[in-house]
Each structure stands twice: as C-alpha cells, then as structure tokens.
Design an enzyme around this catalytic site. Sequence first.
Site, PDB file in Angstrom:
ATOM      1  N   ARG A 116       1.674  -6.616   0.684  1.00  0.00           N
ATOM      2  CA  ARG A 116       2.861  -6.455   1.543  1.00  0.00           C
ATOM      3  C   ARG A 116       2.577  -6.558   3.038  1.00  0.00           C
ATOM      4  NH1 ARG A 116       5.841  -1.257   0.097  1.00  0.00           N
ATOM      5  NH2 ARG A 116       4.073  -0.651  -1.212  1.00  0.00           N
ATOM      6  N   LYS A 126      -6.197  -5.508   4.393  1.00  0.00           N
ATOM      7  CA  LYS A 126      -5.376  -4.404   4.901  1.00  0.00           C
ATOM      8  C   LYS A 126      -6.178  -3.334   5.629  1.00  0.00           C
ATOM      9  CE  LYS A 126      -3.337  -1.472   2.004  1.00  0.00           C
ATOM     10  NZ  LYS A 126      -2.284  -1.007   1.070  1.00  0.00           N
ATOM     11  N   ASN A 139       1.116   0.430   3.588  1.00  0.00           N
ATOM     12  CA  ASN A 139       1.336  -0.676   2.657  1.00  0.00           C
ATOM     13  C   ASN A 139       2.004  -1.857   3.347  1.00  0.00           C
ATOM     14  OD1 ASN A 139       0.423   0.610   0.148  1.00  0.00           O
ATOM     15  ND2 ASN A 139       2.092   2.019   0.593  1.00  0.00           N
ATOM     16  N   TYR A 146     -10.822 -12.078  46.343  1.00  0.00           N
ATOM     17  CA  TYR A 146     -11.766 -12.042  45.229  1.00  0.00           C
ATOM     18  C   TYR A 146     -13.110 -11.580  45.750  1.00  0.00           C
ATOM     19  CZ  TYR A 146     -15.126 -13.227  41.701  1.00  0.00           C
ATOM     20  OH  TYR A 146     -16.154 -13.124  40.795  1.00  0.00           O
TER      21      TYR A 146
HETATM   22  C1  UD1 Z   1      -1.634   6.030  -6.398  1.00  0.00           C
HETATM   23  C2  UD1 Z   1      -1.554   7.163  -7.400  1.00  0.00           C
HETATM   24  C3  UD1 Z   1      -0.236   7.920  -7.200  1.00  0.00           C
HETATM   25  C4  UD1 Z   1      -0.146   8.445  -5.783  1.00  0.00           C
HETATM   26  C5  UD1 Z   1      -0.332   7.302  -4.783  1.00  0.00           C
HETATM   27  C6  UD1 Z   1      -0.460   7.857  -3.413  1.00  0.00           C
HETATM   28  C7  UD1 Z   1      -2.744   6.428  -9.411  1.00  0.00           C
HETATM   29  C8  UD1 Z   1      -2.599   5.880 -10.765  1.00  0.00           C
HETATM   30  N1  UD1 Z   1      -1.602   6.620  -8.723  1.00  0.00           N
HETATM   31  O1  UD1 Z   1      -0.578   5.143  -6.687  1.00  0.00           O
HETATM   32  O2  UD1 Z   1      -0.161   9.005  -8.098  1.00  0.00           O
HETATM   33  O3  UD1 Z   1       1.101   9.075  -5.570  1.00  0.00           O
HETATM   34  O4  UD1 Z   1      -1.543   6.567  -5.087  1.00  0.00           O
HETATM   35  O5  UD1 Z   1      -0.473   6.833  -2.475  1.00  0.00           O
HETATM   36  O6  UD1 Z   1      -3.842   6.679  -8.961  1.00  0.00           O
HETATM   37  N2  UD1 Z   1      -7.313   0.661  -5.489  1.00  0.00           N
HETATM   38  C9  UD1 Z   1      -8.523   0.096  -5.800  1.00  0.00           C
HETATM   39  N3  UD1 Z   1      -8.669  -0.532  -6.986  1.00  0.00           N
HETATM   40  C10 UD1 Z   1      -7.668  -0.607  -7.909  1.00  0.00           C
HETATM   41  C11 UD1 Z   1      -6.421  -0.025  -7.577  1.00  0.00           C
HETATM   42  C12 UD1 Z   1      -6.280   0.608  -6.369  1.00  0.00           C
HETATM   43  O7  UD1 Z   1      -9.474   0.150  -5.015  1.00  0.00           O
HETATM   44  O8  UD1 Z   1      -7.895  -1.192  -8.959  1.00  0.00           O
HETATM   45  C13 UD1 Z   1      -7.166   1.345  -4.200  1.00  0.00           C
HETATM   46  C14 UD1 Z   1      -6.163   0.668  -3.288  1.00  0.00           C
HETATM   47  O9  UD1 Z   1      -6.795  -0.265  -2.439  1.00  0.00           O
HETATM   48  C15 UD1 Z   1      -5.588   1.833  -2.503  1.00  0.00           C
HETATM   49  C16 UD1 Z   1      -5.703   3.006  -3.475  1.00  0.00           C
HETATM   50  O10 UD1 Z   1      -6.658   2.625  -4.435  1.00  0.00           O
HETATM   51  O11 UD1 Z   1      -6.345   2.149  -1.371  1.00  0.00           O
HETATM   52  C17 UD1 Z   1      -4.384   3.356  -4.138  1.00  0.00           C
HETATM   53  O12 UD1 Z   1      -3.929   2.252  -4.861  1.00  0.00           O
HETATM   54  P1  UD1 Z   1      -2.392   1.919  -4.994  1.00  0.00           P
HETATM   55  O13 UD1 Z   1      -2.217   0.747  -5.880  1.00  0.00           O
HETATM   56  O14 UD1 Z   1      -1.788   1.872  -3.646  1.00  0.00           O
HETATM   57  O15 UD1 Z   1      -1.898   3.230  -5.750  1.00  0.00           O
HETATM   58  P2  UD1 Z   1      -0.443   3.614  -6.114  1.00  0.00           P
HETATM   59  O16 UD1 Z   1       0.034   2.760  -7.239  1.00  0.00           O
HETATM   60  O17 UD1 Z   1       0.379   3.657  -4.910  1.00  0.00           O
END
Ligand code: UD1
Length: 454
Positions: free
Chosen positions: A15, A22, A225, A365
Amino acid sequence: MLLDVLVLAAGKGTRMCSALPKVLHPLAGKPLLAHVFKSVETLDNAALNVIVGHGKTQIQEAFNQQSLNWVEQRSQLGTAHAVLQAIPFLRDDAKVLIVYGDVPLIKSVTLEKMLSGVDENAMALLTVELEDPTGYGRILRNSMGEVIGIVEQKDAAPEQLKIREVNTGVMAMTARDLKTWLPKIENNNAQQEYYLTDVIGLAKEAGRTVNTYSPQAVEEVEGVNSRAQLVALERYYQQSLAKQLLDNGATIIDPSRFDCRGELSTGQDVVIDINCIFEGTNRLGNGVSIGPNCVIKDAVMGDNVTIKANTVIEGPVTLESDVQVGPFARLRPHTVLAVGAKVGNFVETKKANIGPGSKISHLSYIGDAELGSEVNVGAGTITCNYDGVNKHLTEIGDGAFIGSNTSLVAPVAVGKNSTVGAGSTISRDVPDESLAIARGKQRTVDTWKRPEKH
Ligand code: UD1
Ligand code: CA
C-alpha cells in the site's frame, strides 16, 4: 537474563506504492527500521535479529554498519512463519521479544515493562483499546478477564468484531516456550497464513499466564501501511518533540509547523518561529532566536544568536554568541562566525572563519577565507577562490574595510586596517594600513548627447 529481539520486516508494504521497501521510508529523517532499532538497542543484553524478505538487499545495505543478525524469510507465509525462520538463532536461556519493523514509535520503557512480565510461567502481550479496531486481531478474554486467545479480523465472528481491545503484535516469552510452541502452529484459517497469534492458545494449554500491558500512547503501536499513516505518525512525532522542547523552556511558535529530523537541544528562552526544519545534530544556546522558514543542519550556536527568516545552514557550522545571520543567508560547511559577527541577506559562506564583530551585510560570496576581527565587507564582494582547478585562500586582517563590489582573487591577503576601494579587483596582497584601488578611472564626456529618435 539474555534477550533475543526479533524484528519482523519481511512484508511487502504494497500500500505504500513505492520502489523503496516500506521499512526504509523515513520518519523524522530516519528509516522506520532505525527507530525500531533505537528502541530495542537500549534494552539490557539485547541481541537483534531482523527478519527480511521483500527488499532484503536494499534494507541490509541501509544498515550495513550495524551488528545485526539478518534472517531471511523467502516467502511471506505469516507472522509465525517469519518467527520460525529465526528459531535456530535463539539462545535457550533468553527471553524473546517480537516487534514489527513498520511500527516505529514503540518506546523502550513500554518494552521493559512487558519484559518484566515474562518468566518460565508467563508470557507478555502488548494490547491497546481502539475506538475503531477494524483490521486488527481482537483479544479474547474469559469471565475472569484472562486472555485466552486472539482472533484475526478475517476469522472473527460478528460478536468478536465488537471487541475493541486489539493485539499490537508486540509480545514476549521465553525462548524455550517459543521453540516448543511455534512448530505446532498451523495455517488452517481464512488467510491460510501461519499466525503468530496462535501462541496464545498454546500458552494457555501449557498453563502459562498471559500478562498484558498497554503503551502510554496509541501512536507507539501504530503501524505504517500507507503514506497517509506515515505522515500522520510523523506529525505526532514532531508534536511530541515540540512539546518536550516547550517543557524545557523553548518557545516553538507553532508545534504543528515544526520539524526536527535529527537531534535538537535548546537552551533557555529559545524562540523558534514557524516552518523551520532542523536536520542532523543542532545545539542552540540560551536566548537563540530562529526566524521563520529556516533550514538548519548540524549547527552549534552560542547564546543570543539571531537567525532571521529564510536562512539555510548546511553545517558543520559554528556560531558563537551574539551572532546575527540572515534574512536569506546561506552558510555552508565549515563556516565559523565568532562573537558578534554578522552575515546579512544574500550572503553565501563556505570554509570561512569570520572573526569577532566582522560584518558581511549584503550580497557576497565568502569562501575559503580567514577574516580577522571588526572587518567590514561591502555589498557585492566576492572571494574568487577557484582558479578552475584548485581552491585558494583569502585572508583579511583585523579592521580591514573592503569596498563594495570587490573581487578578491585568491590566493590573496589584505592587511590589517587597510581599505580597498569599491569595485576593485584585488589580485596582489595589500599591506597593513594602506589603501588599494584597482578599477578603471572614470572619464566624463561633457560634449556627449543622447541620440534622438527619428
Ligand atoms: C498482525 C497480527 C494482528 C495484529 C496486527 C497489528 C498476526 C496473525 N496478526 O496482523 O493480530 O492486530 O498485526 O498490526 O500476527 N511479516 C513478516 N512475514 C510474514 C508476514 C508478516 O515479516 O510472513 C511482518 C510484516 O512485515 C509486518 C508484521 O510482520 O511488519 C505484521 O504483518 P502484517 O501482515 O501487517 O500483520 P497483520 O495482518 O496486520
Ligand atoms: Ca497480514
């Protein structure tokens, strides 16, 4: 106890619509990830592991100077899968703290508080109550108020969606517990992802207490995000910084029009007018006044320095006390203005040592120059410091007076208390206490008539 920190930063950041990963987007002039590192580095005995995937090379290059353990997550199968990649690096006797690379404003004190709630019988979870919890995992509690699970937005029943307490994503537990629980997590959920949040259920099964903590401000746990969220957090950050400075005795005329992208320390009774940007490290003494629209980088200012509107300072620059600069001045690296010196409008300086009480008031200058005390440099004076190949020094002695529109062809020296006539091109040294004039003689033609129009 040892502490292994895991920073999750493998996600794509779709996004942001950006070629830049990011976590490298700047907040207050520093990558998001740098803010996270700063908060966790100060924790006792912390070892940092960063889980990267998208933009891995770019991210590693941005931080190549630091002692970090980079862990690769090749495909992003969920937060538990991300943590799983780091399992081989976790020390058995450590506590593990999990934070997100895109949640930049988390505070060390909040993390410390959480970590105090972790031992062989308990894990810790950072939660927060939100007006609008949409998108977040909801915290499930039993009738005794104990946390029993987290349900993701996409998996939640309508009743659960009404819960306003959400998972911030920040949690901590012992490495032993995490190593036991992680391999048990499956991906049978709406997103077919491995959810780290499933550790809560496993913790309960193992008889652990889940201690919950909250940050002082919601912004501490807000993630980035989108660019809209990034600029909103930037403004929050700047306003809290402005508030700190106000509390320390500086007046920030409008905290919503103040930007510091680095470090800024202020003495008593400093006044900073609107739309100024501070970069790098700046130290302002007592009674310093900064006019509107100034961009100031790496400057050290003594007491009672006045910087007038629209001045640009590109340090390292040192301004001793009672110096006046601007409006519309540009001070470039290695400019030093001694006590009471003055640089006025449309003056550019570079590698210039300007002595006490000396004045360069307009349109000049002054580069590669050493000026003594009480020198007066007239409007339009230029140091011709560059011969097309090398830079040369101009020296002007104490009390010298340089007439307007003088070109000083360096290397050249003007002696103490000497005077240079206006419009001179000075290419040879001028001795002390003398007058030098080097310009065409004026000729007056009294018989001349203007041509007439026909
Ligand atoms: C996650 C939480 C959710 C919480 C939210 C808070 C889980 C399943 N859910 O959701 O409960 O409310 O964060 O913001 O944990 N990332 C990785 N590898 C992956 C997936 C994610 O490194 O495979 C990292 C992302 O870069 C990010 C963070 O983990 O920094 C969170 O990932 P994101 O996909 O934003 O989590 P949410 O679905 O928002
Ligand atoms: Ca997700």
